[in-house]
Structures are given as C-alpha cells and as structure tokens.
Design a protein around this motif. Structure first.
Motif, short mmCIF file in Angstrom:
data_model
loop_
_atom_site.label_atom_id
_atom_site.label_comp_id
_atom_site.label_asym_id
_atom_site.label_seq_id
_atom_site.Cartn_x
_atom_site.Cartn_y
_atom_site.Cartn_z
N SER A 48 0.82 -1.22 0.00
CA SER A 48 0.00 0.00 0.00
C SER A 48 0.85 1.26 0.00
CB SER A 48 -0.95 0.01 1.20
OG SER A 48 -0.20 -0.05 2.41
N PHE A 49 2.12 1.15 0.41
CA PHE A 49 3.00 2.33 0.36
C PHE A 49 3.31 2.71 -1.09
CE2 PHE A 49 7.32 4.10 0.07
CZ PHE A 49 7.14 5.26 0.81
N ILE A 50 3.48 1.68 -1.94
CA ILE A 50 3.81 1.92 -3.34
C ILE A 50 2.56 2.14 -4.18
CG2 ILE A 50 4.85 0.92 -5.42
CD1 ILE A 50 6.80 -0.56 -3.57
N PHE A 51 1.55 1.27 -3.98
CA PHE A 51 0.37 1.30 -4.82
C PHE A 51 -0.78 2.12 -4.21
CE2 PHE A 51 2.61 -2.57 -6.07
CZ PHE A 51 2.64 -2.42 -7.44
N SER A 52 -0.62 2.52 -2.94
CA SER A 52 -1.67 3.24 -2.22
C SER A 52 -2.95 2.41 -2.19
CB SER A 52 -1.91 4.62 -2.84
OG SER A 52 -2.73 5.41 -1.99
N ILE A 224 2.76 15.60 -9.26
CA ILE A 224 3.16 14.24 -9.64
C ILE A 224 4.67 14.07 -9.51
CG2 ILE A 224 3.31 12.62 -11.58
CD1 ILE A 224 0.58 13.72 -12.50
N ILE A 225 5.43 15.00 -10.07
CA ILE A 225 6.89 14.85 -10.06
C ILE A 225 7.46 15.03 -8.66
CG2 ILE A 225 7.62 17.24 -10.54
CD1 ILE A 225 8.91 14.11 -12.36
N PHE A 231 8.55 10.30 -2.44
CA PHE A 231 7.85 9.05 -2.17
C PHE A 231 6.48 9.25 -1.51
CE2 PHE A 231 12.27 7.75 -2.58
CZ PHE A 231 12.15 6.67 -3.45
N LYS A 232 5.82 10.36 -1.85
CA LYS A 232 4.41 10.52 -1.47
C LYS A 232 3.57 10.04 -2.66
CE LYS A 232 4.95 14.29 1.84
NZ LYS A 232 4.50 15.64 2.26
N LEU A 233 3.53 8.72 -2.80
CA LEU A 233 2.94 8.14 -4.00
C LEU A 233 1.43 8.27 -4.03
CD1 LEU A 233 5.24 5.02 -4.37
CD2 LEU A 233 5.47 7.27 -5.41
#
Length: 265
Positions: A48-52, A224-225, A231-233
């Motif tokens: 969930s950190f990467i894909f939320s 986005i960038i 790392f606030k995905l």
C-alpha cells in the motif's frame, strides 16, 4: 402505420436498453477494480505504500481540499490547458487559412509541418523552457507545441477535400476566394474542426503536464513529479486520477458541443 410505429418503438427501446447495459457495465468494472485494489492493499497482497489504495487517495484528496492546496494546483493546470487549447484553435484556423489561400506556401511548408508534427514534444519542452524561462507562458507554449502541427495538417487536409463542385459554383456566381472561405470552407469543415478539437484538448493537457514536470512549482504535473521524488505516491496517484477526470470532463464538453451542432445544423 401502427405496425411501423410499433417497430420503431421496439427499436428505440432496444437502443435505450443497450445504452443502459453499456453504462452499467462500465460502472461495475470501475467498482470491481476499486474493490479489488482496496482489498489487496488491506490484505498486504500489494504494498500500500507503493500502490496506495482508494481509501488513502480519498483521504489525501479531502485533506488537500480542506487545506486549499489542491484547488490551486487544479486551477493552474486547467488554466494552462484551456489557454493552450484556445490558442491552438486560433492559430490552426489562421495558419490553415493562409496555407489554403496560397498554394505555393502550402507546398513549401508541408514537409516542415510533417517533420515538426513527428518530433517528440517531450524533447522540445526542455529547450523551450531553457530559451523562454520556467513560467506559465512557456508551459502554455509547450501545451500548444504538442497539438498545433497535427491540428494544422488535419484541418488543411479537410480543406483540400472539400467538395470542388461547391467551390466552382461560388466562382460561377461571381464569388471570390473570400466568399469560398466564409461560405463553403469554414462552414463545411466545422464538423472536422470539432473532431480535431476533441483530440487537441487531450494533447494540450499532456503538453501542459510535460511542461509542469520540468519547470513548474504549481500544478498537477508538479504534484506528480514532487510526489514521486519524496515518495508521497498517494499524491501521485491522486493527481493522476484528477487529471483523468479533468480530461474526461473537457472531452465530454466538446463532444456535447459537437452533438448540439450536428443536431442543429
């Protein structure tokens, strides 16, 4: 007569049922995707950190709206997109008209337009920003650069494919090229122009985001960038979803304008 009307009503009923089925299928696919995304994130099947997850995205959205950050970013991106879109529309009409009025100029510039249209605009954006500076005007120009060359080529092709008999009739009745332009060319190619506009609104949005990636300090492209760098995905995914909604709404507005025009004319 009654049998004909009954057949017509049956056909309209089938069409209405078909459209309802398509809408329902689209909604169910979206709901299924969101549920699968949420469940797999909660169970740890995906990180969930990467894909939320949908719940995290919604919380992030509500928080940024409450802090009055997100509306500013959306407003800037929307302004730059609409400005670049309107300028592309204006210059497309002006340049296409000039090309149509002068055959020598159109033949001379055609290969250059083809090359410029084929050029990867993501490669052009950094040069524009170095030459002109990192400001909203440059980002608007970057948005224009993605759409304008293809737009000119498409509209000019539509101009050249206009029914020659109509043009001949205008000249036979003593008209001039100006009469042909305003009585045949522009009115006859409004459907083509509306189709080009539906493509351009998405291209302008893409160009604006490319510009914001490189030079902006505000806007959804910047979010986005910046979010990917720190790392606030969830910011990244939320911004992408907002962009999808903006693109869909803008496209739908132009499509509604096209439908209104086709029904009226």
């Amino acid at each position: 007569m009654k049998q004909t009307l009954s057949a017509q009503e049956l056909y309209l009923h089938k069409q209405k049922k078909y459209r309802c089925y398509i809408r329902l299928a689209r909604i169910l696919i979206l709901i299924a995707f969101l549920l699968l995304w949420e469940i797999t994130a909660d169970l740890g099947i995906i990180d969930s950190f990467i894909f939320s997850s949908p719940s995290r995205v919604i919380r992030c959205f509500v928080t940024m709206i409450a802090e009055q950050q997100l509306l500013m970013h959306i407003g800037i991106t929307l302004f730059e997109t609409i400005a670049s879109f309107l300028l592309v529309l204006l210059f497309t009409l002006l340049i296409t008209t000039c090309l149509w009025l002068n055959d020598k100029v159109s033949k001379t510039l055609e290969p250059y337009l083809v090359v410029l249209n084929s050029l990867p605009k993501s490669a052009l954006a950094p040069l524009l920003i170095v030459w002109l500076g990192g400001n909203y005007k440059t980002i608007i120009l970057t948005g224009m650069s993605v759409a304008i060359f293809g737009s000119i080529l498409s509209l000019y092709t539509a101009f050249t494919e206009t029914d020659p008999e109509k043009i001949k009739l205008i000249f036979t009745l003593g008209g001039t090229k100006k009469d042909v332009l305003f009585k045949v060319m522009i009115p006859g190619n409004i459907p083509s122009l509306l189709s080009i506009m539906k493509v351009n609104i998405g291209l302008c949005l893409v160009g604006v985001i490319i510009g914001e990636f490189i030079a902006a300090r505000v806007g959804l492209g910047y979010l986005i960038i910046y979010g990917s760098q720190v790392f606030k995905l969830t910011w990244v995914i939320m911004s992408i979803i907002v962009l999808c909604i903006i693109a869909m709404v803008l496209y739908q507005l132009i499509q509604s304008l096209e439908q209104w025009y086709l029904k009226r004319y």
